[in-house]
Each structure stands twice: as C-alpha cells, then as structure tokens.
Design a protein around this motif. Structure first.
Motif, PDB file in Angstrom:
ATOM      1  N   THR A   1       0.814  -1.214   0.000  1.00 25.85           N
ATOM      2  CA  THR A   1       0.000   0.000   0.000  1.00 25.85           C
ATOM      3  C   THR A   1       0.851   1.268   0.000  1.00 25.85           C
ATOM      4  OG1 THR A   1      -0.172  -0.029   2.416  1.00 25.85           O
ATOM      5  CG2 THR A   1      -1.932  -1.116   1.155  1.00 25.85           C
ATOM      6  N   GLY A   2       2.172   1.125   0.077  1.00 23.48           N
ATOM      7  CA  GLY A   2       3.045   2.295   0.126  1.00 23.48           C
ATOM      8  C   GLY A   2       3.529   2.773  -1.226  1.00 23.48           C
ATOM      9  N   GLU A   3       3.192   2.069  -2.286  1.00 19.92           N
ATOM     10  CA  GLU A   3       3.651   2.451  -3.622  1.00 19.92           C
ATOM     11  C   GLU A   3       2.458   2.638  -4.542  1.00 19.92           C
ATOM     12  OE1 GLU A   3       6.495  -0.239  -5.278  1.00 19.92           O
ATOM     13  OE2 GLU A   3       7.611  -0.390  -3.405  1.00 19.92           O
ATOM     14  N   GLU A   4       2.511   3.675  -5.360  1.00 16.80           N
ATOM     15  CA  GLU A   4       1.463   3.888  -6.351  1.00 16.80           C
ATOM     16  C   GLU A   4       1.675   2.936  -7.520  1.00 16.80           C
ATOM     17  OE1 GLU A   4      -0.492   7.412  -9.070  1.00 16.80           O
ATOM     18  OE2 GLU A   4       0.820   7.910  -7.403  1.00 16.80           O
ATOM     19  N   THR A   5       0.596   2.422  -8.056  1.00 20.49           N
ATOM     20  CA  THR A   5       0.677   1.502  -9.187  1.00 20.49           C
ATOM     21  C   THR A   5       1.016   2.270 -10.457  1.00 20.49           C
ATOM     22  OG1 THR A   5      -1.002   0.096  -8.165  1.00 20.49           O
ATOM     23  CG2 THR A   5      -0.575  -0.252 -10.501  1.00 20.49           C
ATOM     24  N   PRO A   6       2.157   1.983 -11.081  1.00 20.63           N
ATOM     25  CA  PRO A   6       2.506   2.679 -12.320  1.00 20.63           C
ATOM     26  C   PRO A   6       1.570   2.280 -13.466  1.00 20.63           C
ATOM     27  CG  PRO A   6       4.407   1.503 -11.401  1.00 20.63           C
ATOM     28  CD  PRO A   6       3.198   1.068 -10.641  1.00 20.63           C
ATOM     29  N   ILE A   7       1.442   3.144 -14.445  1.00 22.65           N
ATOM     30  CA  ILE A   7       0.651   2.822 -15.637  1.00 22.65           C
ATOM     31  C   ILE A   7       1.242   1.570 -16.271  1.00 22.65           C
ATOM     32  CG2 ILE A   7       0.059   3.597 -17.974  1.00 22.65           C
ATOM     33  CD1 ILE A   7      -0.261   6.405 -16.820  1.00 22.65           C
ATOM     34  N   GLY A   8       0.367   0.632 -16.607  1.00 25.61           N
ATOM     35  CA  GLY A   8       0.776  -0.635 -17.199  1.00 25.61           C
ATOM     36  C   GLY A   8       0.898  -1.766 -16.188  1.00 25.61           C
TER      37      GLY A   8
ATOM     38  N   GLN B   1      -5.510  -3.555 -14.208  1.00 29.06           N
ATOM     39  CA  GLN B   1      -4.292  -2.972 -14.756  1.00 29.06           C
ATOM     40  C   GLN B   1      -4.535  -1.485 -14.975  1.00 29.06           C
ATOM     41  OE1 GLN B   1      -3.048  -3.516 -18.934  1.00 29.06           O
ATOM     42  NE2 GLN B   1      -1.238  -4.509 -18.045  1.00 29.06           N
ATOM     43  N   ARG B   2      -3.644  -0.664 -14.456  1.00 33.36           N
ATOM     44  CA  ARG B   2      -3.804   0.787 -14.583  1.00 33.36           C
ATOM     45  C   ARG B   2      -3.376   1.219 -15.983  1.00 33.36           C
ATOM     46  NH1 ARG B   2      -0.453   5.454 -11.408  1.00 33.36           N
ATOM     47  NH2 ARG B   2      -1.498   7.203 -12.400  1.00 33.36           N
ATOM     48  N   ARG B   3      -4.245   1.942 -16.631  1.00 32.99           N
ATOM     49  CA  ARG B   3      -3.952   2.565 -17.922  1.00 32.99           C
ATOM     50  C   ARG B   3      -4.217   4.059 -17.781  1.00 32.99           C
ATOM     51  NH1 ARG B   3      -4.894  -1.462 -22.620  1.00 32.99           N
ATOM     52  NH2 ARG B   3      -3.692  -3.207 -21.795  1.00 32.99           N
ATOM     53  N   ALA B   4      -3.798   4.854 -18.751  1.00 32.29           N
ATOM     54  CA  ALA B   4      -3.952   6.306 -18.673  1.00 32.29           C
ATOM     55  C   ALA B   4      -5.417   6.729 -18.649  1.00 32.29           C
ATOM     56  CB  ALA B   4      -3.225   6.973 -19.827  1.00 32.29           C
ATOM     57  N   ASP B   5      -6.289   5.995 -19.360  1.00 28.30           N
ATOM     58  CA  ASP B   5      -7.685   6.405 -19.501  1.00 28.30           C
ATOM     59  C   ASP B   5      -8.696   5.466 -18.849  1.00 28.30           C
ATOM     60  OD1 ASP B   5      -7.234   4.311 -21.263  1.00 28.30           O
ATOM     61  OD2 ASP B   5      -8.486   5.151 -22.851  1.00 28.30           O
ATOM     62  N   CYS B   6      -8.198   4.371 -18.226  1.00 29.77           N
ATOM     63  CA  CYS B   6      -9.132   3.400 -17.650  1.00 29.77           C
ATOM     64  C   CYS B   6      -8.405   2.444 -16.717  1.00 29.77           C
ATOM     65  CB  CYS B   6      -9.819   2.604 -18.758  1.00 29.77           C
ATOM     66  SG  CYS B   6      -8.752   1.438 -19.636  1.00 29.77           S
TER      67      CYS B   6
ATOM     68  N   ARG C   1     -13.751   2.893 -17.439  1.00 28.80           N
ATOM     69  CA  ARG C   1     -13.276   4.149 -18.053  1.00 28.80           C
ATOM     70  C   ARG C   1     -13.399   5.294 -17.065  1.00 28.80           C
ATOM     71  NH1 ARG C   1     -10.657   3.153 -22.444  1.00 28.80           N
ATOM     72  NH2 ARG C   1     -11.516   1.442 -23.611  1.00 28.80           N
ATOM     73  N   PHE C   2     -12.357   6.127 -17.017  1.00 33.19           N
ATOM     74  CA  PHE C   2     -12.377   7.292 -16.145  1.00 33.19           C
ATOM     75  C   PHE C   2     -13.306   8.353 -16.706  1.00 33.19           C
ATOM     76  CE2 PHE C   2      -7.779   5.941 -15.395  1.00 33.19           C
ATOM     77  CZ  PHE C   2      -8.104   5.167 -14.300  1.00 33.19           C
ATOM     78  N   HIS C   3     -14.059   9.007 -15.832  1.00 31.19           N
ATOM     79  CA  HIS C   3     -14.918  10.121 -16.251  1.00 31.19           C
ATOM     80  C   HIS C   3     -15.050  11.106 -15.103  1.00 31.19           C
ATOM     81  CE1 HIS C   3     -18.293   8.514 -13.898  1.00 31.19           C
ATOM     82  NE2 HIS C   3     -17.979   7.332 -14.384  1.00 31.19           N
TER      83      HIS C   3
END
Length: 100
Positions: free
Chosen positions: A38-45, A60-65, A77-79
C-alpha cells in the motif's frame, strides 16, 4: 487465518487480499491471493488494487481506464465525477485453490 511462509514478497507487502471474480483471468484467477504494497502507487501498465465509487477492484492501470485482462469484462473508463482511489500495488500472486 492465513499462514504465510517467509519470502521476499511476504516481507515487503503490507497485506494479502483474495481475488473475487474472473475479470483478471487468466493471470489472477478467482480465489487466488495477492500480496499488496500500500506504500507504492501503481505505475501505468502495472496491476494494482483500486477503490472505485466505494468498490474494490484488481485491474491494470492505464492512462484512460482500469483495464480488465479478461476481455469478456468491460474496462472501467475514467470520467468526471468518478471517485477513484489508489489502494495498493501487486507484488505477487499465490495459486488459486483449484490449482493447489
């Protein structure tokens, strides 16, 4: 109660969570357990745990979803107005009970 063997993953993780659902199969099958930091942010991908509008998701973290590996499930999807909180980054997966 869950007993863990001492390992690099268990020593560097903050908690263990059980996967509930098949949206991330085949990599993270329903019933498997994942080590979470919980101490690290999940990088994109990368795959992490997120809280979306009060519900926990492994995605899986993506830039838009937040992406589902199992393509029979829709991505999140992020909104605007959406409440997305980072919870943790995955370190390791244990086998599901049906693989044991």
């Amino acid at each position: 109660m869950l007993y863990l063997r001492a390992s690099r993953a268990s020593e560097s993780s903050d908690l263990v969570m059980k996967v509930n659902g098949d949206s991330m199969e085949p990599d993270y099958p329903d019933g498997c357990r994942v080590f979470v930091n919980t101490g690290e942010e999940t990088p994109i991908g990368e795959v992490g745990i997120f809280i979306v509008d009060g519900e926990f998701y492994i995605k899986q973290r993506r830039a838009d979803c937040l992406y589902s590996l199992n393509r029979s499930h829709a991505d999140i999807r992020f909104h605007e107005g959406m409440d997305v909180k980072y919870y943790g980054c995955l370190l390791y997966t244990s086998p599901s009970p049906r693989d044991a």
